[in-house]
Design a protein around this motif. Structure first.
Motif, PDB file in Angstrom:
ATOM      1  N   MET A 115      29.401  37.470 -18.493  1.00 35.09           N
ATOM      2  CA  MET A 115      30.089  35.924 -18.221  1.00 35.09           C
ATOM      3  C   MET A 115      29.495  35.112 -19.052  1.00 35.09           C
ATOM      4  O   MET A 115      28.771  35.130 -19.952  1.00 35.09           O
ATOM      5  CB  MET A 115      29.815  35.466 -16.701  1.00 35.09           C
ATOM      6  CG  MET A 115      30.329  35.233 -15.699  1.00 35.09           C
ATOM      7  SD  MET A 115      30.155  33.943 -13.923  1.00 35.09           S
ATOM      8  CE  MET A 115      30.025  35.747 -13.084  1.00 35.09           C
ATOM      9  N   ASP A 116      30.726  34.478 -19.602  1.00 34.64           N
ATOM     10  CA  ASP A 116      30.406  33.030 -21.037  1.00 34.64           C
ATOM     11  C   ASP A 116      29.140  32.120 -20.566  1.00 34.64           C
ATOM     12  O   ASP A 116      29.475  32.214 -19.195  1.00 34.64           O
ATOM     13  CB  ASP A 116      31.787  32.752 -21.582  1.00 34.64           C
ATOM     14  CG  ASP A 116      32.246  33.922 -22.045  1.00 34.64           C
ATOM     15  OD1 ASP A 116      31.907  34.899 -22.789  1.00 34.64           O
ATOM     16  OD2 ASP A 116      33.175  33.351 -22.744  1.00 34.64           O
ATOM     17  N   LYS A 117      28.812  31.868 -21.149  1.00 34.90           N
ATOM     18  CA  LYS A 117      27.798  30.178 -20.760  1.00 34.90           C
ATOM     19  C   LYS A 117      28.564  29.243 -19.782  1.00 34.90           C
ATOM     20  O   LYS A 117      29.706  29.225 -21.000  1.00 34.90           O
ATOM     21  CB  LYS A 117      27.007  30.228 -21.730  1.00 34.90           C
ATOM     22  CG  LYS A 117      26.412  28.429 -21.351  1.00 34.90           C
ATOM     23  CD  LYS A 117      25.366  27.916 -22.922  1.00 34.90           C
ATOM     24  CE  LYS A 117      25.159  26.744 -22.335  1.00 34.90           C
ATOM     25  NZ  LYS A 117      24.542  26.029 -24.029  1.00 34.90           N
ATOM     26  N   ASN A 171      40.680  30.973  -3.898  1.00 32.14           N
ATOM     27  CA  ASN A 171      40.307  30.744  -6.101  1.00 32.14           C
ATOM     28  C   ASN A 171      40.046  32.265  -6.331  1.00 32.14           C
ATOM     29  O   ASN A 171      40.525  32.847  -4.984  1.00 32.14           O
ATOM     30  CB  ASN A 171      39.145  29.901  -5.854  1.00 32.14           C
ATOM     31  CG  ASN A 171      38.987  28.760  -5.948  1.00 32.14           C
ATOM     32  OD1 ASN A 171      40.287  28.222  -6.622  1.00 32.14           O
ATOM     33  ND2 ASN A 171      37.951  28.332  -5.846  1.00 32.14           N
ATOM     34  N   THR A 172      40.196  32.626  -6.848  1.00 38.45           N
ATOM     35  CA  THR A 172      40.617  33.976  -7.869  1.00 38.45           C
ATOM     36  C   THR A 172      38.543  34.724  -7.134  1.00 38.45           C
ATOM     37  O   THR A 172      37.924  33.546  -7.359  1.00 38.45           O
ATOM     38  CB  THR A 172      40.680  34.389  -8.823  1.00 38.45           C
ATOM     39  OG1 THR A 172      39.980  33.914  -9.977  1.00 38.45           O
ATOM     40  CG2 THR A 172      42.116  33.671  -9.234  1.00 38.45           C
ATOM     41  N   PRO A 173      38.180  35.598  -7.321  1.00 42.29           N
ATOM     42  CA  PRO A 173      36.797  35.941  -7.107  1.00 42.29           C
ATOM     43  C   PRO A 173      36.188  35.755  -8.357  1.00 42.29           C
ATOM     44  O   PRO A 173      34.977  34.935  -8.230  1.00 42.29           O
ATOM     45  CB  PRO A 173      37.922  37.925  -7.413  1.00 42.29           C
ATOM     46  CG  PRO A 173      38.924  37.781  -6.388  1.00 42.29           C
ATOM     47  CD  PRO A 173      39.575  36.321  -6.838  1.00 42.29           C
ATOM     48  N   TYR A 174      37.167  35.894  -9.805  1.00 32.85           N
ATOM     49  CA  TYR A 174      36.134  35.666 -10.783  1.00 32.85           C
ATOM     50  C   TYR A 174      35.352  33.814 -10.640  1.00 32.85           C
ATOM     51  O   TYR A 174      34.438  33.373 -11.317  1.00 32.85           O
ATOM     52  CB  TYR A 174      37.184  36.117 -12.308  1.00 32.85           C
ATOM     53  CG  TYR A 174      36.055  35.474 -13.151  1.00 32.85           C
ATOM     54  CD1 TYR A 174      35.307  35.676 -14.045  1.00 32.85           C
ATOM     55  CD2 TYR A 174      36.666  34.588 -14.068  1.00 32.85           C
ATOM     56  CE1 TYR A 174      34.555  35.991 -15.305  1.00 32.85           C
ATOM     57  CE2 TYR A 174      35.485  33.645 -15.159  1.00 32.85           C
ATOM     58  CZ  TYR A 174      35.261  34.669 -15.978  1.00 32.85           C
ATOM     59  OH  TYR A 174      34.806  34.760 -16.707  1.00 32.85           O
ATOM     60  N   GLU A 175      36.569  32.946 -10.651  1.00 38.00           N
ATOM     61  CA  GLU A 175      36.553  31.913  -9.950  1.00 38.00           C
ATOM     62  C   GLU A 175      35.227  31.486  -9.032  1.00 38.00           C
ATOM     63  O   GLU A 175      34.568  30.415  -9.554  1.00 38.00           O
ATOM     64  CB  GLU A 175      37.582  30.830  -9.723  1.00 38.00           C
ATOM     65  CG  GLU A 175      38.667  30.756 -10.944  1.00 38.00           C
ATOM     66  CD  GLU A 175      39.702  30.447 -10.816  1.00 38.00           C
ATOM     67  OE1 GLU A 175      40.537  29.661 -11.226  1.00 38.00           O
ATOM     68  OE2 GLU A 175      40.387  30.230  -9.288  1.00 38.00           O
ATOM     69  N   ALA A 181      31.307  29.775 -10.148  1.00 34.95           N
ATOM     70  CA  ALA A 181      30.687  28.717  -9.131  1.00 34.95           C
ATOM     71  C   ALA A 181      29.103  28.809  -8.636  1.00 34.95           C
ATOM     72  O   ALA A 181      28.641  28.146  -8.695  1.00 34.95           O
ATOM     73  CB  ALA A 181      31.738  28.487  -8.290  1.00 34.95           C
ATOM     74  N   VAL A 182      28.963  30.717  -8.017  1.00 42.40           N
ATOM     75  CA  VAL A 182      27.949  30.669  -7.290  1.00 42.40           C
ATOM     76  C   VAL A 182      26.872  31.118  -8.882  1.00 42.40           C
ATOM     77  O   VAL A 182      26.111  30.304  -8.965  1.00 42.40           O
ATOM     78  CB  VAL A 182      28.135  32.454  -6.830  1.00 42.40           C
ATOM     79  CG1 VAL A 182      26.970  32.808  -6.529  1.00 42.40           C
ATOM     80  CG2 VAL A 182      28.586  32.044  -5.252  1.00 42.40           C
ATOM     81  N   GLU A 183      27.607  31.325  -9.886  1.00 38.33           N
ATOM     82  CA  GLU A 183      26.624  31.423 -11.462  1.00 38.33           C
ATOM     83  C   GLU A 183      26.151  29.719 -11.153  1.00 38.33           C
ATOM     84  O   GLU A 183      25.116  29.753 -11.677  1.00 38.33           O
ATOM     85  CB  GLU A 183      26.790  31.827 -12.330  1.00 38.33           C
ATOM     86  CG  GLU A 183      26.448  32.218 -13.663  1.00 38.33           C
ATOM     87  CD  GLU A 183      24.971  32.419 -13.261  1.00 38.33           C
ATOM     88  OE1 GLU A 183      24.158  32.112 -14.700  1.00 38.33           O
ATOM     89  OE2 GLU A 183      25.169  33.677 -12.593  1.00 38.33           O
TER      90      GLU A 183
END
Length: 68
Positions: free
Chosen positions: A1-3, A32-36, A40-42
């Protein structure tokens, strides 16, 4: 994941609701998509525990020494 860049707080949005009312949060997160969701968790993890780019590496546990 990017910053992840930290979002700005929208201070004009404010609602008051009862704790017993049904929340639409579950439907929001499921839309939302799993990536989104992972982003959010990150972001929440970085806000809670702090973000230090110099500490992103693993810490050294063992140290190599020479035998006499």
């Amino acid at each position: 994941m990017d910053k992840i860049s930290f979002p700005k707080i929208q201070r004009t949005a404010f609602t008051v609701a009862s704790l017993f009312d049904e929340s639409d949060e579950k439907s929001y997160w499921l839309s939302n998509t799993p990536y989104e969701r992972l982003e959010a968790v990150e972001l929440m993890r970085q806000i809670i525990y702090g973000y230090d780019p110099s500490a992103t590496r693993l810490q050294r546990v063992l140290e190599v020494t020479g035998r006499p």
